[in-house]
Write a protein that holds these residues in place. Sequence first.
Motif, PDB file in Angstrom:
ATOM      1  N   SER A 150       0.830  -1.202   0.000  1.00 53.65           N
ATOM      2  CA  SER A 150       0.000   0.000   0.000  1.00 53.65           C
ATOM      3  C   SER A 150       0.868   1.257   0.000  1.00 53.65           C
ATOM      4  O   SER A 150       2.067   1.215   0.291  1.00 53.65           O
ATOM      5  CB  SER A 150      -0.886  -0.021   1.253  1.00 53.65           C
ATOM      6  N   ASP A 151       0.277   2.391  -0.345  1.00 49.47           N
ATOM      7  CA  ASP A 151       0.998   3.662  -0.361  1.00 49.47           C
ATOM      8  C   ASP A 151       1.339   4.120   1.056  1.00 49.47           C
ATOM      9  O   ASP A 151       0.543   3.954   1.982  1.00 49.47           O
ATOM     10  CB  ASP A 151       0.140   4.753  -1.018  1.00 49.47           C
ATOM     11  N   VAL A 152       2.522   4.709   1.195  1.00 51.28           N
ATOM     12  CA  VAL A 152       2.915   5.331   2.458  1.00 51.28           C
ATOM     13  C   VAL A 152       2.314   6.730   2.471  1.00 51.28           C
ATOM     14  O   VAL A 152       2.514   7.508   1.536  1.00 51.28           O
ATOM     15  CB  VAL A 152       4.456   5.391   2.599  1.00 51.28           C
ATOM     16  N   VAL A 153       1.572   7.055   3.525  1.00 46.04           N
ATOM     17  CA  VAL A 153       0.895   8.344   3.567  1.00 46.04           C
ATOM     18  C   VAL A 153       1.619   9.376   4.433  1.00 46.04           C
ATOM     19  O   VAL A 153       1.515  10.567   4.197  1.00 46.04           O
ATOM     20  CB  VAL A 153      -0.571   8.197   4.021  1.00 46.04           C
ATOM     21  N   GLN A 154       2.344   8.926   5.444  1.00 45.51           N
ATOM     22  CA  GLN A 154       3.151   9.807   6.282  1.00 45.51           C
ATOM     23  C   GLN A 154       4.040   8.949   7.172  1.00 45.51           C
ATOM     24  O   GLN A 154       4.020   7.734   7.071  1.00 45.51           O
ATOM     25  CB  GLN A 154       2.286  10.769   7.090  1.00 45.51           C
ATOM     26  N   ASN A 155       4.810   9.587   8.054  1.00 46.09           N
ATOM     27  CA  ASN A 155       5.716   8.848   8.930  1.00 46.09           C
ATOM     28  C   ASN A 155       5.470   9.180  10.389  1.00 46.09           C
ATOM     29  O   ASN A 155       5.026  10.277  10.716  1.00 46.09           O
ATOM     30  CB  ASN A 155       7.174   9.176   8.580  1.00 46.09           C
ATOM     31  N   ALA A 156       5.774   8.215  11.231  1.00 45.57           N
ATOM     32  CA  ALA A 156       5.734   8.398  12.685  1.00 45.57           C
ATOM     33  C   ALA A 156       7.167   8.350  13.190  1.00 45.57           C
ATOM     34  O   ALA A 156       8.045   7.768  12.544  1.00 45.57           O
ATOM     35  CB  ALA A 156       4.904   7.302  13.334  1.00 45.57           C
ATOM     36  N   ARG A 157       7.397   8.943  14.340  1.00 42.97           N
ATOM     37  CA  ARG A 157       8.741   8.955  14.919  1.00 42.97           C
ATOM     38  C   ARG A 157       8.753   8.211  16.249  1.00 42.97           C
ATOM     39  O   ARG A 157       7.727   8.095  16.916  1.00 42.97           O
ATOM     40  CB  ARG A 157       9.190  10.392  15.137  1.00 42.97           C
TER      41      ARG A 157
END
Length: 133
Positions: free
Chosen positions: A68-75
Amino acid sequence: MNSSAKIGCRFSCALVAIICLGLIFSSCSAKKEIVFNPTDESALELGITWAVVTVPYAAYYKEHNYQSDVVQNARQGDILQVKGKYIEPNVHDINSVSAWYLFDGGWLDNVSVKLYDNRLKANAAAKALSESK
């Protein structure tokens, strides 16, 4: 009672008293202070699961799979409320599964997060992660 018996009895009583005092004082230690914000009603609310991101960066996926597409990142250290869960059987090992968790930002895999049953525990875990850096 002879004098040696009296001395033995006094010694035994003194020894028991010293052991009891040692146990009493060793069990009294400073407890960690628990900070509770009464305005944060969801911190201890039952039925809500919280997650802490444990890896430096984790990709939020649009769907619960790596294609699936990556929509954002977490840290690392982000505290997130779990909104949903998807269990996927492992086709190579029938005794294991992969779990995906839905958050406001998208789906994260179980390798990237650790779950907690209340936000106070999640806050403590996130703080410990930041202090270990």
